[in-house]
Design an enzyme around this catalytic site. Structure first.
Site, PDB file in Angstrom:
ATOM      1  N   TRP A 100       0.831  -1.210   0.000  1.00  0.00           N
ATOM      2  CA  TRP A 100       0.000   0.000   0.000  1.00  0.00           C
ATOM      3  C   TRP A 100       0.859   1.252   0.000  1.00  0.00           C
ATOM      4  CZ3 TRP A 100      -4.439  -1.166  -1.774  1.00  0.00           C
ATOM      5  CH2 TRP A 100      -4.970  -2.435  -1.527  1.00  0.00           C
ATOM      6  N   ASP A 167      -1.429   6.971   6.129  1.00  0.00           N
ATOM      7  CA  ASP A 167      -2.509   6.042   5.791  1.00  0.00           C
ATOM      8  C   ASP A 167      -2.708   5.127   6.994  1.00  0.00           C
ATOM      9  OD1 ASP A 167      -4.158   4.045   4.897  1.00  0.00           O
ATOM     10  OD2 ASP A 167      -2.954   3.496   3.155  1.00  0.00           O
ATOM     11  N   LYS A 191     -12.180  -1.415   8.052  1.00  0.00           N
ATOM     12  CA  LYS A 191     -11.566  -2.212   9.126  1.00  0.00           C
ATOM     13  C   LYS A 191     -12.274  -1.825  10.431  1.00  0.00           C
ATOM     14  CE  LYS A 191      -8.282  -2.962   5.951  1.00  0.00           C
ATOM     15  NZ  LYS A 191      -8.226  -4.117   5.069  1.00  0.00           N
TER      16      LYS A 191
END
Lengths: 355, 355
Positions: A100, A167, A191
């Site tokens: 990511w 992030d 999440k």
């Protein structure tokens, strides 16, 4: 009873599922579904306001920061942060701790000038680099707080001479953070926030309006702030369910309380990984994630049988990402410690049968 | 019983609400919520595949076109179409039929070169301009098929020497269209498709890859096509519920069947508007929308009392947009004709009491 260790979209509290399910039929006793009311109706405006307030309250967001609920996930934030924060004549610097982080870098580098200043690629992202310098003339420093695929987590953040962009998709609301340490935090909802389809952004107001770039309206933080996250129709169900989930977290005692539980869960699972001769962790011990526990077996031939055995015991979603193999148990906020105990017992039982 | 004439997010079939509500608790008898399963799980991949197939089947999408479920609504498409279809050296031309058409133009014009070639602004967008020419060297022609705020609709589309791009957010799936007439169609889901948070795009494959622009990955149609709408985590609940709603539409007999019902509903309401001396329509008769019926009262002082009266009769969501005033009754697919009858009766009763 299923123990859902899935990496995301992932488990949310059962009572949140029940409330959200009810809202789809009859929202707040209006006789209408949450799906069929206008986002401009006072009832939905109140939902959005409460969702934003709960983010501020639970993370202790200081004055001078705005909270947004947007669409497009972290992947759209990769581009959006660059449009808004990266001037033509500056460079954004990135800490590459996994897939990511790499994607975030690539998008910024497409739009402007970006550089990876440290990477753990040499050891398949199994640790967090600590030895690097951020130049004071950088536009910003970008990092990924938790790396789901590799099971590493930043347990502290570096002091940097420029603003930090982080992030936090996979560990926001799982532990106490100091928002004031960051210029911008973003997180896909799926999440610890709520269902997929919403993205939370926390941004320091004073950093905006300085990139000098033409920014499409939907990607312009300032326009979204001015419109209180309703520049266009927001993802109403995702925002509503996120609000319900944040209410649940508040009722549990907030982030400090859930952090204690999360610490207990991680401790129990890592203890078994370290104790049980059949298993071993993949991440550097000091950088082990408390959200994403990655482990393999000493004997890879036993991995398929163990996966099957664990599933028979109700433990689902533990298959590791193909780039690491083995197993990944995600211990998000809504996963009860009893689920961790069930997995630990499965590991113990399996070891007894395979000595 | 409420009759929901809201402009959007709007009414969906009650059975779709029931199925979606159940899926939040127990999706396909997996024992898990649709919100907590991985989007890479076979169960969700099947949902996405079916949603895409249903769009293709219901709209008779020809070979050579791809169907996408994205995020960000039509407003993000305003920018995305320009990134993907508008080269530096060409001009996109726009038909300005209302607020949304204007915004679509503004975003394209921010990214590249765009021009409004015809507008009905002179009469507060109460008609669809028909007298204009599209130059053959334009990049594309952009139009908005239905204008919710002003109650107009394009009942036919012009022959153009370049490809047509159409925002069909508020009337897609309400009537038979010939997809082959368009290079690209996009639509926010929250009218006849499903809950807010998803956006459907139908794009002719061969037009892509020619803008020469740097396109952020999330905004790159080709990357989304290659990833079958899962470049990143999709808005799972919105896609799931859209799939349920499209199943419902198919079971009803498809778009041709629902178009007949929609014609009946619009006919009944316009007949009352034209017959009842208290009311009058605001759009040019030949351009009247069958989805968004806008009307005012001859005596504006009666509008507040009528709004209240209609609400007492269960007719909600009929307040007109502030830029037109009066009333707007949205007659989306899921609104039963009995709801239209209820509104017509309210108009008649109110007239009897106010002669």
């Amino acid at each position: 009873m299923k123990h859902n260790f899935g990496a995301g979209p992932c488990i949310l509290p059962q009572e949140v599922f029940k409330q959200a399910s009810h809202g789809v039929l009859n929202f707040n006793n209006t006789g209408l579904s949450i799906l069929e009311i206008s986002h401009r109706a006072p009832e939905f405006v109140a939902v959005m306001d409460e969702a934003i307030s709960l983010v501020k309250e639970l993370l202790n967001v200081p004055e001078g920061y705005s909270v947004l609920f947007l669409q497009g996930g972290a992947s759209l934030q990769f581009a959006m942060t660059a449009y808004n924060l990266l001037p033509e004549d500056k460079k954004a610097v990135f800490l590459e701790t996994g897939v990511w982080a790499k994607k975030a870098f690539a998008e910024a580098n497409l739009i402007g000038n970006a550089e990876v200043i440290a990477s753990s690629k040499d050891k398949n992202y199994s640790y967090i680099p600590k030895d690097y310098t951020v130049n004071a003339d950088s536009a910003y420093f970008h990092c990924t707080s938790n790396n789901t695929i590799y099971g590493t987590q930043m347990h502290s953040f570096p002091q940097t001479p420029v603003g930090k962009v982080c992030d936090m998709s996979s560990d926001i609301f799982s532990r106490v953070i100091n928002v004031a340490d960051f210029d911008l935090i973003y997180a896909g909802a799926q999440k610890n926030i709520g269902p997929a389809g919403a993205t939370v952004v926390i941004v320091k107001d004073e950093i905006l309006g300085k990139s000098g770039r033409k920014i499409p309206s939907m990607l312009d933080y300032q326009k979204q702030i001015d419109a209180v996250s309703m520049y266009n129709t927001p993802p109403v169900f995702s925002v509503y369910t996120a609000m319900l989930n944040l209410r649940w977290l508040k009722a549990k005692g907030g982030v400090a309380e859930i952090e204690k539980e999360n610490n207990e869960k991680a401790k129990a699972l890592y203890a078994e990984i370290d104790r049980n001769p059949l298993f071993k962790g993949t991440a550097a011990v000091e950088d082990r994630s408390k959200m994403s526990v990655c482990f393999v077996m000493e004997n890879p031939d036993l991995e398929k049988p163990f996966l099957k055995f664990a599933e028979e015991k109700g433990c689902v979603g533990i298959k590791g990402h193909r780039s690491v193999g083995g197993f990944r148990a995600s211990l998000y906020n809504a996963l009860p410690i009893t689920s961790v105990h069930a997995l630990v017992e499965a590991m113990q039982e399996f070891a007894e049968k395979n000595v």
